[in-house]
Design an enzyme around this catalytic site. Structure first.
Site, mmCIF file in Angstrom:
data_model
loop_
_atom_site.group_PDB
_atom_site.id
_atom_site.type_symbol
_atom_site.label_atom_id
_atom_site.label_comp_id
_atom_site.label_asym_id
_atom_site.label_seq_id
_atom_site.Cartn_x
_atom_site.Cartn_y
_atom_site.Cartn_z
ATOM 1 N N TYR A 35 35.012 27.275 48.066
ATOM 2 C CA TYR A 35 34.488 28.651 48.040
ATOM 3 C C TYR A 35 33.086 28.723 48.658
ATOM 4 O O TYR A 35 32.562 29.814 48.872
ATOM 5 C CB TYR A 35 34.428 29.212 46.604
ATOM 6 N N HIS A 93 42.274 20.988 43.524
ATOM 7 C CA HIS A 93 42.520 22.378 43.937
ATOM 8 C C HIS A 93 43.988 22.626 44.334
ATOM 9 O O HIS A 93 44.571 23.642 43.984
ATOM 10 C CB HIS A 93 41.589 22.733 45.099
HETATM 11 N N1 LIG Z 1 43.197 27.731 42.315
HETATM 12 C C1 LIG Z 1 43.466 28.462 43.364
HETATM 13 O O1 LIG Z 1 44.133 28.027 44.324
HETATM 14 C C2 LIG Z 1 42.981 29.885 43.393
HETATM 15 C C3 LIG Z 1 43.531 30.780 44.312
HETATM 16 C C4 LIG Z 1 43.057 32.102 44.283
HETATM 17 C C5 LIG Z 1 42.074 32.482 43.372
HETATM 18 N N2 LIG Z 1 41.552 31.572 42.511
HETATM 19 C C6 LIG Z 1 40.504 31.948 41.523
HETATM 20 O O2 LIG Z 1 40.967 33.095 40.829
HETATM 21 C C7 LIG Z 1 39.994 34.130 40.912
HETATM 22 C C8 LIG Z 1 40.703 35.461 40.881
HETATM 23 O O3 LIG Z 1 41.619 35.570 41.957
HETATM 24 P P1 LIG Z 1 41.418 36.614 43.135
HETATM 25 O O4 LIG Z 1 39.980 36.884 43.267
HETATM 26 O O5 LIG Z 1 42.077 36.125 44.356
HETATM 27 O O6 LIG Z 1 42.260 37.852 42.619
HETATM 28 P P2 LIG Z 1 42.126 38.982 41.492
HETATM 29 O O7 LIG Z 1 41.033 38.658 40.532
HETATM 30 O O8 LIG Z 1 43.499 39.231 40.996
HETATM 31 O O9 LIG Z 1 41.719 40.249 42.330
HETATM 32 C C9 LIG Z 1 40.410 40.462 42.804
HETATM 33 C C10 LIG Z 1 40.454 41.721 43.672
HETATM 34 O O10 LIG Z 1 40.834 42.851 42.884
HETATM 35 C C11 LIG Z 1 39.838 43.875 42.952
HETATM 36 N N3 LIG Z 1 39.577 44.300 41.560
HETATM 37 C C12 LIG Z 1 38.845 43.655 40.627
HETATM 38 N N4 LIG Z 1 38.863 44.305 39.455
HETATM 39 C C13 LIG Z 1 39.620 45.405 39.638
HETATM 40 C C14 LIG Z 1 40.032 46.461 38.794
HETATM 41 N N5 LIG Z 1 39.634 46.517 37.523
HETATM 42 N N6 LIG Z 1 40.839 47.419 39.319
HETATM 43 C C15 LIG Z 1 41.238 47.367 40.598
HETATM 44 N N7 LIG Z 1 40.879 46.389 41.462
HETATM 45 C C16 LIG Z 1 40.086 45.410 40.983
HETATM 46 C C17 LIG Z 1 38.621 43.249 43.573
HETATM 47 O O11 LIG Z 1 38.013 44.118 44.497
HETATM 48 P P3 LIG Z 1 36.456 44.578 44.310
HETATM 49 O O12 LIG Z 1 35.617 43.358 44.481
HETATM 50 O O13 LIG Z 1 36.313 45.575 45.399
HETATM 51 O O14 LIG Z 1 36.374 45.171 42.926
HETATM 52 C C18 LIG Z 1 39.163 42.034 44.326
HETATM 53 O O15 LIG Z 1 39.489 42.418 45.654
HETATM 54 C C19 LIG Z 1 39.247 33.815 42.201
HETATM 55 O O16 LIG Z 1 38.001 34.486 42.261
HETATM 56 C C20 LIG Z 1 39.153 32.327 42.113
HETATM 57 O O17 LIG Z 1 38.102 31.960 41.244
HETATM 58 C C21 LIG Z 1 42.018 30.282 42.489
#
Ligand SMILES: NC(=O)c1ccc[n+]([C@@H]2O[C@H](COP(=O)([O-])OP(=O)(O)OC[C@H]3O[C@@H](n4cnc5c(N)ncnc54)[C@H](OP(=O)(O)O)[C@@H]3O)[C@@H](O)[C@H]2O)c1
Length: 262
Positions: A35, A93
């Site tokens: 990241y 990861h």
């Molecule tokens: N281990 C892995 O391979 C892996 C893969 C992917 C992710 N991750 C981890 O998981 C975390 C979460 O996954 P993610 O960030 O991909 O997806 P997520 O948390 O499901 O979605 C985040 C997105 O949703 C929007 N959002 C946030 N809160 C909201 C709400 N209350 N209502 C509507 N939209 C909302 C955000 O936009 P805004 O910023 O515009 O609010 C952002 O674009 C990552 O940050 C990372 O730490 C790990």
């Protein structure tokens, strides 16, 4: 159990988002070498003024650091960036893309990350049942604390979640709100109405009710707070059962070099 995902949270705005999360009450930050924001996570932890031991910090080892002799030096570099002596949890990861590095080579180094004290706990991410079984066979039954993978009401990954839990491995849901795309689901909308909540909050409440950790992210303070408030929502058993019927197996993170999913 409700952490703040930090993917995409970089630079001064990223630090501000993490500080907002910590001020809101989150005590778990999820980062990764890939990241490129471990420095920002370290700055947020330091600037929050919170005692170090009150914040749970997870990082993930990038597969390029899996060859023998590479993982521990890379984790030491992560600790330097984080300005920490120890992370709470270190995850692999992804399984090594196309099995380029044999599993045993990086699993044994992960175990050293814990025995050397660089990481308090160890775990995996994007591991399948088969890979979990192999890892448990190598390290013993209580070694793996966590498996982090895609899980939300439209992608419930039930076999893997059930298997992980049956082995005492905590499930952490990434994409817990499916990138904010759950808004059109009428069942989630109905349930949200009864709690005066949003569908994103209902998704998070469902995951917590299942005994999973969830790590939503947002760059917007109001959403950071909205997502955190989901931890106060108590779904009824009927609501949990009805959300369980919404699985569409809709996987969003699916690189061609990824594992053979369950
Ligand atoms: N281990 C892995 O391979 C892996 C893969 C992917 C992710 N991750 C981890 O998981 C975390 C979460 O996954 P993610 O960030 O991909 O997806 P997520 O948390 O499901 O979605 C985040 C997105 O949703 C929007 N959002 C946030 N809160 C909201 C709400 N209350 N209502 C509507 N939209 C909302 C955000 O936009 P805004 O910023 O515009 O609010 C952002 O674009 C990552 O940050 C990372 O730490 C790990």
């Amino acid at each position: 159990m409700l952490g703040f995902g930090t993917y995409g949270r970089r630079g001064p705005e990223g630090v501000d988002a993490m500080l907002t999360a910590l001020e809101t009450g989150y005590r778990h930050l999820d980062t990764a070498q890939d990241y490129e924001n471990e420095t920002e996570v370290g700055q947020a932890v330091a600037r929050s003024g919170l005692p170090r031991e009150s914040i749970f910090v997870t990082t993930k080892i990038a597969p390029r650091h899996y060859p023998r002799g590479s993982l521990l030096p890379s984790l030491r570099e992560s600790l330097d960036k984080l300005s920490l002596d120890q992370v709470d949890l270190t995850l692999l990861h992804w399984p090594s893309p196309n099995d380029e590095v044999p599993l045993a080579h990086y699993v044994e180094q992960l175990a050293e990350a814990r025995s050397s004290g660089l990481s308090r706990l160890i775990g995996v991410s994007n591991f399948t049942i088969d890979l979990l079984e192999q890892t448990i066979a190598m390290l013993g039954k209580d070694a793996i604390a966590n498996n982090q993978f895609e899980l939300n009401p439209h992608m419930q990954n039930k076999r893997l979640a059930d298997f992980s839990q049956s082995k005492g491995i905590l499930v952490t849901c990434y994409l817990p709100i499916a990138h904010g795309t759950l808004g059109d689901d009428p069942i989630l909308q109905d349930i949200a109405r009864t709690h005066d909540a949003t569908v994103a909050q209902i998704a998070i409440a469902f995951e917590l009710a299942k005994g999973y950790a969830a790590i939503p992210t947002s760059g917007k303070p109001e959403r950071i707070r909205e997502n955190y408030a989901a931890s106060k929502i108590v779904l009824t058993p009927q609501q949990i059962a009805s959300i369980a019927t919404l699985d569409q197996g809709k996987r969003r993170i699916d690189p061609e070099w990824g594992p053979k999913w369950d």
